[in-house]
Design a protein around this motif. Structure first.
Motif, PDB file in Angstrom:
ATOM      1  N   PRO A 123       0.833  -1.206   0.000  1.00 33.47           N
ATOM      2  CA  PRO A 123       0.000   0.000   0.000  1.00 33.47           C
ATOM      3  C   PRO A 123       0.874   1.266   0.000  1.00 33.47           C
ATOM      4  N   SER A 124       0.385   2.299  -0.616  1.00 34.61           N
ATOM      5  CA  SER A 124       1.172   3.518  -0.757  1.00 34.61           C
ATOM      6  C   SER A 124       1.281   4.259   0.573  1.00 34.61           C
ATOM      7  N   ASN A 125       2.380   4.986   0.722  1.00 24.83           N
ATOM      8  CA  ASN A 125       2.546   5.822   1.904  1.00 24.83           C
ATOM      9  C   ASN A 125       1.688   7.071   1.769  1.00 24.83           C
ATOM     10  N   CYS A 126       1.010   7.425   2.829  1.00 25.79           N
ATOM     11  CA  CYS A 126       0.083   8.560   2.798  1.00 25.79           C
ATOM     12  C   CYS A 126       0.850   9.879   2.694  1.00 25.79           C
ATOM     13  N   GLN A 127       0.375  10.751   1.784  1.00 26.03           N
ATOM     14  CA  GLN A 127       0.911  12.109   1.630  1.00 26.03           C
ATOM     15  C   GLN A 127       2.434  12.089   1.444  1.00 26.03           C
ATOM     16  N   SER A 128       2.892  11.216   0.567  1.00 30.92           N
ATOM     17  CA  SER A 128       4.326  11.067   0.359  1.00 30.92           C
ATOM     18  C   SER A 128       4.815  11.741  -0.916  1.00 30.92           C
ATOM     19  N   GLN A 129       3.933  12.465  -1.611  1.00 27.85           N
ATOM     20  CA  GLN A 129       4.323  13.089  -2.868  1.00 27.85           C
ATOM     21  C   GLN A 129       4.017  14.579  -2.844  1.00 27.85           C
ATOM     22  N   SER A 130       4.881  15.338  -3.508  1.00 25.45           N
ATOM     23  CA  SER A 130       4.706  16.792  -3.586  1.00 25.45           C
ATOM     24  C   SER A 130       3.795  17.137  -4.761  1.00 25.45           C
ATOM     25  N   PRO A 131       2.804  18.021  -4.556  1.00 21.56           N
ATOM     26  CA  PRO A 131       1.917  18.412  -5.642  1.00 21.56           C
ATOM     27  C   PRO A 131       2.450  19.574  -6.475  1.00 21.56           C
ATOM     28  N   SER A 132       3.720  19.948  -6.294  1.00 13.66           N
ATOM     29  CA  SER A 132       4.285  21.087  -7.014  1.00 13.66           C
ATOM     30  C   SER A 132       4.134  20.922  -8.526  1.00 13.66           C
ATOM     31  N   PRO A 133       3.749  21.979  -9.240  1.00 21.04           N
ATOM     32  CA  PRO A 133       3.608  21.885 -10.706  1.00 21.04           C
ATOM     33  C   PRO A 133       4.932  21.625 -11.415  1.00 21.04           C
ATOM     34  N   TYR A 134       6.061  21.865 -10.746  1.00 23.71           N
ATOM     35  CA  TYR A 134       7.352  21.632 -11.383  1.00 23.71           C
ATOM     36  C   TYR A 134       7.693  20.146 -11.477  1.00 23.71           C
ATOM     37  N   PHE A 135       6.904  19.301 -10.811  1.00 16.78           N
ATOM     38  CA  PHE A 135       7.033  17.855 -10.972  1.00 16.78           C
ATOM     39  C   PHE A 135       5.992  17.306 -11.945  1.00 16.78           C
ATOM     40  N   ASP A 136       5.230  18.194 -12.579  1.00 16.49           N
ATOM     41  CA  ASP A 136       4.250  17.784 -13.578  1.00 16.49           C
ATOM     42  C   ASP A 136       5.009  17.379 -14.841  1.00 16.49           C
ATOM     43  N   GLN A 137       4.946  16.092 -15.175  1.00 17.78           N
ATOM     44  CA  GLN A 137       5.738  15.603 -16.302  1.00 17.78           C
ATOM     45  C   GLN A 137       5.158  16.009 -17.651  1.00 17.78           C
ATOM     46  N   SER A 138       3.985  16.629 -17.657  1.00 10.67           N
ATOM     47  CA  SER A 138       3.471  17.217 -18.890  1.00 10.67           C
ATOM     48  C   SER A 138       4.130  18.561 -19.180  1.00 10.67           C
ATOM     49  N   LEU A 139       4.716  19.157 -18.155  1.00 14.61           N
ATOM     50  CA  LEU A 139       5.330  20.474 -18.300  1.00 14.61           C
ATOM     51  C   LEU A 139       6.847  20.410 -18.360  1.00 14.61           C
ATOM     52  N   PHE A 140       7.448  19.570 -17.503  1.00 16.33           N
ATOM     53  CA  PHE A 140       8.908  19.567 -17.388  1.00 16.33           C
ATOM     54  C   PHE A 140       9.448  18.144 -17.423  1.00 16.33           C
ATOM     55  N   ARG A 141      10.678  18.045 -17.882  1.00 17.82           N
ATOM     56  CA  ARG A 141      11.415  16.784 -17.878  1.00 17.82           C
ATOM     57  C   ARG A 141      12.627  16.940 -16.975  1.00 17.82           C
ATOM     58  N   PHE A 142      12.877  15.935 -16.132  1.00 12.72           N
ATOM     59  CA  PHE A 142      13.974  15.995 -15.168  1.00 12.72           C
ATOM     60  C   PHE A 142      14.430  14.580 -14.863  1.00 12.72           C
ATOM     61  N   ASP A 143      15.585  14.468 -14.227  1.00  5.42           N
ATOM     62  CA  ASP A 143      16.166  13.167 -13.906  1.00  5.42           C
ATOM     63  C   ASP A 143      15.556  12.670 -12.598  1.00  5.42           C
ATOM     64  N   GLU A 144      14.694  11.650 -12.704  1.00  4.78           N
ATOM     65  CA  GLU A 144      14.001  11.156 -11.516  1.00  4.78           C
ATOM     66  C   GLU A 144      14.923  10.388 -10.576  1.00  4.78           C
ATOM     67  N   LYS A 145      16.122  10.062 -11.012  1.00  2.18           N
ATOM     68  CA  LYS A 145      17.078   9.444 -10.097  1.00  2.18           C
ATOM     69  C   LYS A 145      17.641  10.464  -9.107  1.00  2.18           C
ATOM     70  N   LEU A 146      17.594  11.731  -9.492  1.00  4.39           N
ATOM     71  CA  LEU A 146      18.145  12.791  -8.647  1.00  4.39           C
ATOM     72  C   LEU A 146      17.071  13.553  -7.887  1.00  4.39           C
ATOM     73  N   ILE A 147      15.885  13.635  -8.462  1.00  5.09           N
ATOM     74  CA  ILE A 147      14.807  14.405  -7.826  1.00  5.09           C
ATOM     75  C   ILE A 147      13.469  13.912  -8.360  1.00  5.09           C
ATOM     76  N   SER A 148      12.454  13.908  -7.513  1.00 10.94           N
ATOM     77  CA  SER A 148      11.116  13.513  -7.952  1.00 10.94           C
ATOM     78  C   SER A 148      10.110  14.036  -6.942  1.00 10.94           C
ATOM     79  N   ALA A 149       8.831  13.807  -7.238  1.00 11.02           N
ATOM     80  CA  ALA A 149       7.775  14.268  -6.341  1.00 11.02           C
ATOM     81  C   ALA A 149       7.709  13.452  -5.066  1.00 11.02           C
ATOM     82  N   THR A 150       8.308  12.259  -5.063  1.00  6.80           N
ATOM     83  CA  THR A 150       8.260  11.393  -3.894  1.00  6.80           C
ATOM     84  C   THR A 150       9.130  11.939  -2.774  1.00  6.80           C
ATOM     85  N   ASP A 151       8.613  11.905  -1.567  1.00  7.12           N
ATOM     86  CA  ASP A 151       9.309  12.439  -0.394  1.00  7.12           C
ATOM     87  C   ASP A 151      10.366  11.448   0.073  1.00  7.12           C
TER      88      ASP A 151
END
Length: 521
Positions: A420-448
């Motif tokens: 089961p997923s951890n509660c409230q473990s992800q950031s809702p920031s729009p900069y982690f919206d993969q429709s808008l931006f591309r980034f290296d998920e090994k270095l940073i992601s929405a997951t806490d």
């Protein structure tokens, strides 16, 4: 489709055009392509706190003192300054701007532990957005010696003398209610042992194998709803006690818990219905059920989450796998969907089941079970709602399936390990919206999660044309670390909607963290 990088032009287009029906919010979020953090203040002069996270509404920054005794809550403000000359962007920021207090205002500091041997769990925090309540946890140290087992407790699970949950009103820091568990073990790391859905709170007692369901009232009270484990219905204990005189002691000693009994019954009925021929049915039961009966009996609850207000997703596994210091991926695990109202198991899967993986792949957002009161959390990118995340998952899946079947099996287990997923473990920031931006998920992601630190900036690149670099996040000192042999980890706190982020770089030694503030100048 090409979009202008001029903010004024984007605002003008937004005024004269309207988005398609049902797409207003997603259309508005595209504005963040032009509104990004473009300036960094390195090594900010700030208090030596443990920075936890922003609340989902962006009103509060949650911090803890280094001695794990105090909760410190800040409110994000914004840098305000003036400079001489025609071009303000060419001027250096005043010295005051390099202080933490220029961006955040401290609201209060509260001591949560009731005694000196209790500490705040720095990895646990749940936020109830509708009432702006915060749920925190304190605990004593783990008992070094085995605690006497009683009341159905598992000897193999460690014991903590006191674990206390504190419900606090974030507006003024008033503690509204508390709930304590004694000689128990609840996995507080990354909110693993508790799940908040609307006003319902599920707490997993690993030592006593009980799911405590509580309700958070608008008044700020924690009210017991039910305890699922030994009993499933409120009157189960009364019913059993009233019939004990007709049952001898030997039979009573063979009773399984109410939840385990329902699980065994569901497994049995499922295997019974697989065959209609009596002979084949008996053979199938011998091979699949009775041969593994003791394995099913020995299953214990590892973790739980809400799927909705009535259904729980419960993860079962072996006693050996419950040790938090071990890798549970190496141990067999099972998932059960439990209806709290009917007290029935409605589905049961092994952690290698393709059927469950397909549900996970296609309906991942349903496993997150975000609160109906949450607005920002509905836009966290996943392979269920984002074509780029879906394509990335399929590439990994195809690579695994092209290898041996064993590799594909390990892939399914690895994917389902997050349930089961951890509660409230992800950031809702729009900069982690993969429709808008591309980034290296090994270095940073929405997951806490803490990440391995790097001296190179983390780049956020436009997902659409002209695919340009929009901004960079660099943790640690501006010039990099002199001693490259020192192992460093980084954590990132993004505001849910403002172009504001904190990067915190830690070392394994007891040195102050390096805090950088990234914002739009």
């Amino acid at each position: 489709m090409f979009r202008s990088h001029n903010v004024v032009t984007r605002i003008f287009d937004r005024q004269i055009s309207s988005p398609p029906p049902g797409a207003a919010v997603h259309y508005a979020r595209r504005f963040y392509e032009n509104l990004v953090p473009n300036f960094t203040i390195y090594e900010v002069d700030c208090p030596d706190h443990l920075f936890r996270k922003f609340t989902d509404d962006g009103q509060y920054l949650i911090c803890f003192s280094r001695n794990h005794q105090k909760l410190i809550v800040y409110r994000p403000t914004w840098l305000s300054y003036s400079c001489k000359g025609d071009c303000a962007s060419s001027c250096d920021l005043p010295p005051k701007a390099r202080r933490f207090e220029s961006f955040f205002k401290q609201l209060y500091s509260v001591s949560l532990p009731s005694s000196s041997n209790e500490l705040i769990c720095k990895d646990f925090f749940l936020y109830m957005e509708s009432n702006r309540y915060g749920l925190f946890a304190t605990s004593t140290a783990q008992s070094p010696e085995p605690t006497p087992v009683g009341g159905g407790a598992l000897l193999s699970v460690p014991s903590i003398e006191t674990i206390t949950f504190h419900l606090l009103r974030l507006e003024d820091g008033v503690v509204l209610d508390q709930r304590s568990f004694h000689h128990d073990f609840i996995n507080l790391a990354h909110n693993s042992g508790a799940f908040l859905y609307d006003d319902l709170l599920a707490i997993v007692s690993l030592r006593y194998q009980t799911l405590h369901i509580l309700q958070i009232r608008d008044s700020g009270n924690l009210v017991d709803v039910r305890a699922i484990g030994t009993y499933c219905r409120e009157d189960d204990e009364l019913f059993l006690n009233s019939h004990l005189q007709n049952i001898n002691e030997t039979t009573v000693g063979c009773f399984h818990s109410g939840l385990k009994q329902r699980l065994l019954s569901f497994i049995f009925r499922g295997m019974w219905n697989e065959e209609t021929d009596p002979t084949l049915r008996v053979q199938g039961l011998k091979k699949k059920f009775y041969f593994h009966f003791q394995d099913y009996v020995d299953l214990i609850i590892w973790k739980v989450q809400f799927l909705d207000r009535h259904h729980l997703l419960i993860k079962f596994g072996s006693v050996e796998g419950v040790q938090v210091s071990r890798n549970t991926d190496l141990h067999p695990a099972f998932f059960a969907v439990y209806n709290m109202e009917t007290t029935e198991i409605v589905a049961f899967y092994q952690n290698s089941a393709d059927e469950l993986y397909l549900l996970f792949e296609q309906f991942y957002d349903h496993f997150q079970a975000t609160s109906r009161n949450s607005y920002t959390m509905n836009f966290v990118s996943s392979h269920s709602n984002n074509m780029h995340a879906r394509e990335q998952l399929r590439c990994v899946k195809n690579k695994a399936s092209s290898s041996l079947q064993l590799m594909n099996l390990q892939f399914v287990k690895k994917m389902l390990a997050s349930l089961p997923s951890n509660c409230q473990s992800q950031s809702p920031s729009p900069y982690f919206d993969q429709s808008l931006f591309r980034f290296d998920e090994k270095l940073i992601s929405a997951t806490d999660r803490h990440r391995q630190s790097t001296d190179h900036p983390i780049k956020f690149i436009l997902r659409r044309q002209p695919y340009t670099l929009k901004f960079k996040i660099k943790p640690g000192p501006e010039a990099g670390c002199i001693d490259s042999r020192t192992k460093k980890i980084s954590s990132f706190l993004f505001h849910p909607f403002l172009p504001l982020a904190l990067s915190i770089q830690h070392t394994l030694y007891l040195q102050p963290a390096v805090v950088n503030i990234h914002f739009r100048r």
